[in-house]
Scaffold this active site. Structure first.
Site, PDB file in Angstrom:
ATOM      1  N   ASN A 166     -60.151 -39.012  19.261  1.00 30.25           N
ATOM      2  CA  ASN A 166     -60.841 -39.739  20.716  1.00 30.25           C
ATOM      3  C   ASN A 166     -61.666 -40.426  20.638  1.00 30.25           C
ATOM      4  OD1 ASN A 166     -59.460 -37.479  22.750  1.00 30.25           O
ATOM      5  ND2 ASN A 166     -60.454 -35.576  21.643  1.00 30.25           N
ATOM      6  N   GLY A 206     -54.163 -28.330  17.602  1.00 24.56           N
ATOM      7  CA  GLY A 206     -53.905 -29.657  17.076  1.00 24.56           C
ATOM      8  C   GLY A 206     -53.682 -30.212  16.139  1.00 24.56           C
ATOM      9  N   ASP A 249     -65.130 -29.319  10.141  1.00 21.99           N
ATOM     10  CA  ASP A 249     -64.649 -30.767  10.805  1.00 21.99           C
ATOM     11  C   ASP A 249     -65.507 -30.707  11.555  1.00 21.99           C
ATOM     12  OD1 ASP A 249     -63.710 -32.989  11.436  1.00 21.99           O
ATOM     13  OD2 ASP A 249     -61.608 -32.693  11.768  1.00 21.99           O
ATOM     14  N   THR A 270     -66.356 -35.963  16.552  1.00 26.55           N
ATOM     15  CA  THR A 270     -67.219 -35.905  18.020  1.00 26.55           C
ATOM     16  C   THR A 270     -67.309 -34.376  18.116  1.00 26.55           C
ATOM     17  OG1 THR A 270     -64.844 -37.627  18.077  1.00 26.55           O
ATOM     18  CG2 THR A 270     -66.218 -36.839  20.120  1.00 26.55           C
ATOM     19  N   ASP A 295     -54.533 -32.611  13.814  1.00 25.08           N
ATOM     20  CA  ASP A 295     -55.685 -32.607  12.811  1.00 25.08           C
ATOM     21  C   ASP A 295     -55.971 -31.557  12.640  1.00 25.08           C
ATOM     22  OD1 ASP A 295     -56.867 -31.440  15.489  1.00 25.08           O
ATOM     23  OD2 ASP A 295     -58.395 -32.539  15.588  1.00 25.08           O
TER      24      ASP A 295
END
Length: 249
Positions: free
Chosen positions: A10, A103, A124, A127, A105
């Site tokens: 994002n 997701g 992780d 964001t 990712d």
């Protein structure tokens, strides 16, 4: 064989080039929803020689940017990219209530550690801060919280008198000016959350596990974390490369 690996988030589009099963370079650009495939093409050319790319792998949580990059790859490079989606072979089982919600990712970083003998907690620090617990070749649990950048944005957007600030670690936890107080909250605060959640996860799973950190804000937060961990900034690209090999076979 030169493989271009995309991690579309994002805030940033992270990408890397792999040659002979090794990541040789990685970069990032901003995730601009208004950018066209042609504009992305011009940007990417500044970093890498796209004429040498033979394969492309894409993990994305931003559908609009995915469409533009797929268009770029198919029209400019004449390559059909491998998209990380539910039907893709990843080597990762997803033991959640709705596996399709997980997701790309998260699956990509898990792909790099599924073959480990020991359970692994991936943190992780992007964001958002994501905690992915991997055991017996499967994602068995996930935590998603506001990360450093989301926390800063929430403070500055929702409070009229608080200024926009640079994200860095102040000298002390208890500070005495507005900017340093905010910096303390989002750096020491996230680090304390990481340590606290690791402890809570240990109580819940009742087993020992490895901790691997990754993500754009890991260099800021890692020095503040008390638990033992290993940092791997290229974790998602290694996972994407592993998924590519799985599908190539």
């Amino acid at each position: 064989m030169m493989i271009l690996l995309f991690d579309i988030g994002n805030t940033t589009v992270n990408f890397a080039v792999a040659k002979d099963n090794e990541i040789i370079a990685n970069y990032n650009i901003s995730s601009d929803l208004n950018k066209t495939s042609d504009e992305f093409y011009i940007q990417l050319k500044q970093f890498i020689d796209l004429t040498k790319i033979t394969n492309v792998v894409i993990a994305s949580v931003v559908p609009k940017i995915t469409l533009e990059l797929v268009k770029l790859v198919e029209e400019r490079l004449k390559i059909v990219p491998l998209l990380i989606q539910p039907k893709t072979k990843t080597g990762v089982k997803v033991k959640t209530d709705n596996p399709r919600e997980v997701g790309a990712d998260l699956i990509a970083v898990a792909a790099e550690v599924v073959s480990e003998n020991k359970s692994t907690l991936i943190i992780d620090l992007g964001t958002a801060t994501k905690y992915i617990y991997v055991k017996n070749n499967a994602i068995t649990g996930v935590i998603i919280t506001a990360g450093v950048e989301i926390s800063i944005n929430a403070l500055t957007k929702n409070t009229a008198l608080l200024p926009k600030i640079d994200i860095k670690v102040p000298n002390k936890v208890l500070e005495t000016n507005t900017i340093s107080c905010m910096q303390s909250g989002v750096t020491y605060g996230v680090a304390a959350q990481v340590d606290g959640l690791i402890s809570l996860i240990k109580e819940e799973v009742k087993e020992d596990f490895k901790v691997i950190t990754t993500g754009g804000f890991s260099n800021i937060i890692i020095p503040l974390i008390k638990h033992e961990q290993k940092n791997d900034p290229l974790l998602i690209f290694k996972g994407l490369l592993k998924i590519f090999k799985l599908n190539e076979r």
